[in-house]
Design a protein around this motif. Structure first.
Motif, PDB file in Angstrom:
ATOM      1  N   ALA A 433       0.824  -1.212   0.000  1.00 11.16           N
ATOM      2  CA  ALA A 433       0.000   0.000   0.000  1.00 11.16           C
ATOM      3  C   ALA A 433       0.860   1.265   0.000  1.00 11.16           C
ATOM      4  CB  ALA A 433      -0.925  -0.018   1.220  1.00 11.16           C
ATOM      5  N   GLU A 434       1.943   1.259   0.770  1.00 12.32           N
ATOM      6  CA  GLU A 434       2.828   2.427   0.822  1.00 12.32           C
ATOM      7  C   GLU A 434       3.467   2.693  -0.540  1.00 12.32           C
ATOM      8  OE1 GLU A 434       6.940   3.970   3.047  1.00 12.32           O
ATOM      9  OE2 GLU A 434       6.005   2.069   3.660  1.00 12.32           O
ATOM     10  N   ILE A 435       3.944   1.637  -1.168  1.00  9.76           N
ATOM     11  CA  ILE A 435       4.585   1.805  -2.477  1.00  9.76           C
ATOM     12  C   ILE A 435       3.569   2.316  -3.493  1.00  9.76           C
ATOM     13  CG2 ILE A 435       5.739   0.593  -4.366  1.00  9.76           C
ATOM     14  CD1 ILE A 435       6.804  -1.376  -2.210  1.00  9.76           C
ATOM     15  N   ARG A 436       2.384   1.792  -3.450  1.00 13.66           N
ATOM     16  CA  ARG A 436       1.344   2.230  -4.393  1.00 13.66           C
ATOM     17  C   ARG A 436       1.045   3.715  -4.230  1.00 13.66           C
ATOM     18  NH1 ARG A 436      -2.827  -0.122  -7.323  1.00 13.66           N
ATOM     19  NH2 ARG A 436      -4.714   1.138  -7.508  1.00 13.66           N
ATOM     20  N   ARG A 437       0.900   4.147  -2.982  1.00 12.21           N
ATOM     21  CA  ARG A 437       0.615   5.569  -2.745  1.00 12.21           C
ATOM     22  C   ARG A 437       1.751   6.440  -3.264  1.00 12.21           C
ATOM     23  NH1 ARG A 437      -1.247   3.487   2.261  1.00 12.21           N
ATOM     24  NH2 ARG A 437       0.745   4.025   3.255  1.00 12.21           N
ATOM     25  N   GLU A 438       2.986   6.013  -3.026  1.00 12.64           N
ATOM     26  CA  GLU A 438       4.123   6.823  -3.467  1.00 12.64           C
ATOM     27  C   GLU A 438       4.177   6.906  -4.992  1.00 12.64           C
ATOM     28  OE1 GLU A 438       8.135   6.636  -1.586  1.00 12.64           O
ATOM     29  OE2 GLU A 438       8.769   6.035  -3.605  1.00 12.64           O
ATOM     30  N   ILE A 439       3.959   5.799  -5.677  1.00 15.83           N
ATOM     31  CA  ILE A 439       4.005   5.812  -7.141  1.00 15.83           C
ATOM     32  C   ILE A 439       2.946   6.751  -7.696  1.00 15.83           C
ATOM     33  CG2 ILE A 439       3.597   4.423  -9.215  1.00 15.83           C
ATOM     34  CD1 ILE A 439       4.781   2.033  -7.610  1.00 15.83           C
ATOM     35  N   LEU A 440       1.748   6.664  -7.172  1.00 15.09           N
ATOM     36  CA  LEU A 440       0.669   7.502  -7.696  1.00 15.09           C
ATOM     37  C   LEU A 440       0.901   8.976  -7.374  1.00 15.09           C
ATOM     38  CD1 LEU A 440      -2.425   5.256  -6.886  1.00 15.09           C
ATOM     39  CD2 LEU A 440      -1.229   5.528  -9.072  1.00 15.09           C
ATOM     40  N   ALA A 441       1.615   9.254  -6.289  1.00 15.32           N
ATOM     41  CA  ALA A 441       1.885  10.646  -5.914  1.00 15.32           C
ATOM     42  C   ALA A 441       3.102  11.212  -6.636  1.00 15.32           C
ATOM     43  CB  ALA A 441       2.084  10.743  -4.400  1.00 15.32           C
ATOM     44  N   LYS A 442       4.143  10.403  -6.841  1.00 15.70           N
ATOM     45  CA  LYS A 442       5.407  10.914  -7.359  1.00 15.70           C
ATOM     46  C   LYS A 442       5.754  10.440  -8.770  1.00 15.70           C
ATOM     47  CE  LYS A 442       7.506  11.266  -2.741  1.00 15.70           C
ATOM     48  NZ  LYS A 442       8.653  10.861  -1.889  1.00 15.70           N
ATOM     49  N   GLY A 443       5.146   9.355  -9.194  1.00 16.92           N
ATOM     50  CA  GLY A 443       5.472   8.809 -10.509  1.00 16.92           C
ATOM     51  C   GLY A 443       4.449   9.144 -11.573  1.00 16.92           C
TER      52      GLY A 443
END
Length: 603
Positions: A433-443
């Motif tokens: 979940a953390e990785i998913r949130r980061e990708i959608l926010a920064k990638g």
């Protein structure tokens, strides 16, 4: 320096190594006794002094055509001249004790004068062997290497080469056999050419007969599968990325790499391709190679390994070779083996998850390895890396690397839930979940509605097309659609997909490159997933048209010069062809996560 184009080459092999045969009947590349050994023939990377073996009509106007025998890796090249019609059949018998290259000259009509010119060179064209006569041929020795050449026609020395000139008429068959062996061991018995031909044809037709591939593209798929089998190192089950080194991504430029190694990244694609066509034995062997290769300290995971699983692949340049089309340096070894590429953890865990689901694991060793890899990735996924494309510039936070970190934990969760395997599932769920949130926010660039190559960048990358295929987002998600459209608009050349734009991406090298063929197949899959089937089919048919006359694809394509670029045949291109053909036949894109509907995920 060679005059042949990259697409002029066909491959023959014995599941230990491979030879590249040009359309004019010249064997210009052969490393013995295995893929990564110093060459016996290296004219592919220089002129004839680097070693080659050409058999062709001696003179006169002639036309040429060639083909593989159906379902095999046996190559037939034919010449029609004013005097008659002749065929050369080239093969490497599947390895038993010795390494053999068999060439059979056959008269089909008329009376044709044929010339055989053999120039043996070891250590990539650097070492001239000592040649002596034997009963029926010659013996050549250079340090640890020795070669026997036998023939029914007389062989003579000329200008540090061995030549034979003879005439064939209809019905005549003149065999040549080259046999490699360690110079300190007794000479092996050379293969009987006709028996070797029969046995080799039987092997390949039986292997091809096991395929379950069907549909309108069966011939293209089966040729790709035969090619992938030929790129397999039989003793270990590893699959090399290509049998050649230093064929350029830009003629005259420095983007010349040694691909005679086994990339972990290829694991999932190889497994998917083999399993698609019913080759479960090969998939198990590749899985077993993978588990052995990555065993040990997860911190020491390499992106690629030697055929036998060795980890050290130091890169050096061969300055005495002029390079294909004056493209230097010529490299052996690959310094990218020392890079940090975080996506590899995801690729490995994805591949092992796939085999567990489809063919089973048989024991707990694979799961223990998976857990160790996942534990290590949990500590490192936040780091910048060199990315999928092995960039030699500064490390950065590549979006694809983060997506594959998400894939890693997603597959671990699935393994634990489906098979009751032990592990910290709640921790993996939090990480996913953390990785998913980061990708959608920064990638993801919301202003342009597209994912980007790396955090904070505006650049695009073809690897973003894999986002739906690995199950990170549905194929019809607006963000996926926006990424497809952005790539079609800004990352294509003549409608075909670039990996990235080197001039923008600071990849540490000058110059550019062609379009990357596997990436264009990824676009086929993405278009199909987005419901744009007609576009997908048209692009797929166009990509099939880029294969050479015997169905092989290299790494890249130059749409302006209309020629293949990079090492050939390229496993990555053929993996992608097989999967796209399967997706078109199935009517949609399948992922290794079909078993977990995206809508049911909590992250």
């Amino acid at each position: 320096m060679t005059a042949a184009r990259i697409e002029d080459y066909a491959m023959i092999g014995d599941l230990h190594t491979a030879a590249m045969v040009s359309a004019d009947g010249s064997v210009d590349w052969l490393c013995l006794p295995r893929f990564d050994s110093p060459a016996c023939f290296a004219a592919l990377l220089d002129d004839a002094s680097a070693g080659r073996w050409r058999i062709a009509p001696a003179s006169g106007e002639r036309s040429t055509r060639r083909r593989y025998r159906d379902g095999t890796l046996i190559l037939e090249t034919e010449w029609e001249t004013a005097e008659g019609h002749v065929r050369v059949t080239d093969l490497m018998p599947v390895r038993d004790r010795a390494a053999d290259l068999v060439r059979i000259v056959e008269g089909l009509s008329g009376s044709v004068r044929v010339l055989s010119e053999l120039t043996l060179r070891f250590d990539y064209g650097h070492v001239v062997p000592w040649v002596t006569r034997t009963d029926g041929g010659i013996r050549a020795v250079a340090g640890p290497d020795a070669v026997l050449v036998t023939s029914l026609v007389p062989l003579a020395g000329r200008d540090l080469s061995t030549v034979a000139e003879f005439t064939v008429e209809a019905g005549d068959r003149v065999p040549f056999v080259l046999t490699w062996f360690p110079s300190h061991e007794p000479e092996p018995e050379p293969a009987d050419a006709e028996q070797a031909l029969a046995a080799t044809e039987l092997f390949w037709t039986r292997w091809s007969g096991r395929s379950t591939a069907y549909g309108p593209h069966t011939d293209a798929v089966q040729r790709s599968l035969i090619t992938l089998k030929a790129l397999t190192y039989q003793p270990t089950g590893g699959i090399v990325a290509a049998p050649t080194t230093s064929l350029p991504e830009q003629p005259g430029g420095p983007r010349n790499w040694d691909y005679r190694f086994c990339w972990l990244r290829d694991a999932t694609l190889a497994l998917q391709s083999l399993l698609t066509a019913g080759y479960t034995d090969e998939a198990r062997e590749w899985r077993d190679w993978l588990v052995r290769a990555v065993a040990g300290d997860p911190a020491d995971l390499r992106i690629m390994y030697g055929l036998d699983g060795r980890r050290r692949l130091p890169e050096e340049t061969l300055d005495w070779l002029g390079g294909y089309d004056d493209s230097t340096p010529v490299r052996v070894g690959n310094a990218a083996s020392e890079q940090l590429q975080l996506d590899v953890w995801g690729e490995v865990l994805d591949g092992l998850a796939l085999t567990r689901t489809t063919i089973g694991s048989g024991d707990d060793d694979a799961w223990n390895v998976q857990r160790a890899l996942a534990d290590h990735l949990a500590e490192r996924w936040r780091e910048p890396d060199n990315g999928l494309w092995e960039m030699r510039g500064p490390r950065r936070h590549f979006t694809h690397s983060k997506v594959m970190a998400w894939v890693a934990f997603d597959r671990m969760i699935a393994g634990a839930q489906q098979f009751g395997l032990p592990g910290p599932v709640r921790r993996w769920e939090r990480l996913r979940a953390e990785i998913r949130r980061e990708i959608l926010a920064k990638g993801f660039d919301a202003s342009r509605n597209t994912f980007v190559q790396s955090y904070g960048s505006k650049d695009l990358d073809a690897s973003l097309l894999l986002i739906p295929r690995v199950g990170f987002l549905p194929p019809d998600d607006p963000r996926v659609i926006g990424t497809i459209e952005a790539i079609q608009r800004d990352l294509t050349d003549d409608g075909l997909v670039l990996r990235y734009r080197p001039q923008k991406s600071d990849d540490g090298l000058p110059g550019g490159e062609g379009v990357f063929l596997a990436c264009s197949f990824w676009l086929v899959d993405a278009l199909l997933g987005a419901g744009r089937r007609q576009e997908a089919e048209e692009l797929f048919e166009r990509l099939l048209s880029l294969r050479n006359d015997v169905g092989l694809l290299s790494e890249e394509w130059d749409p302006h010069a209309a020629r293949q670029l990079g090492n050939i045949p390229q496993a990555y291109s053929h993996f992608a062809l097989v999967r796209s053909a399967f997706h078109l036949l199935a009517g949609g894109v399948s992922t290794t996560q079909d078993r977990i509907p995206i809508a049911n995920r909590k992250d």
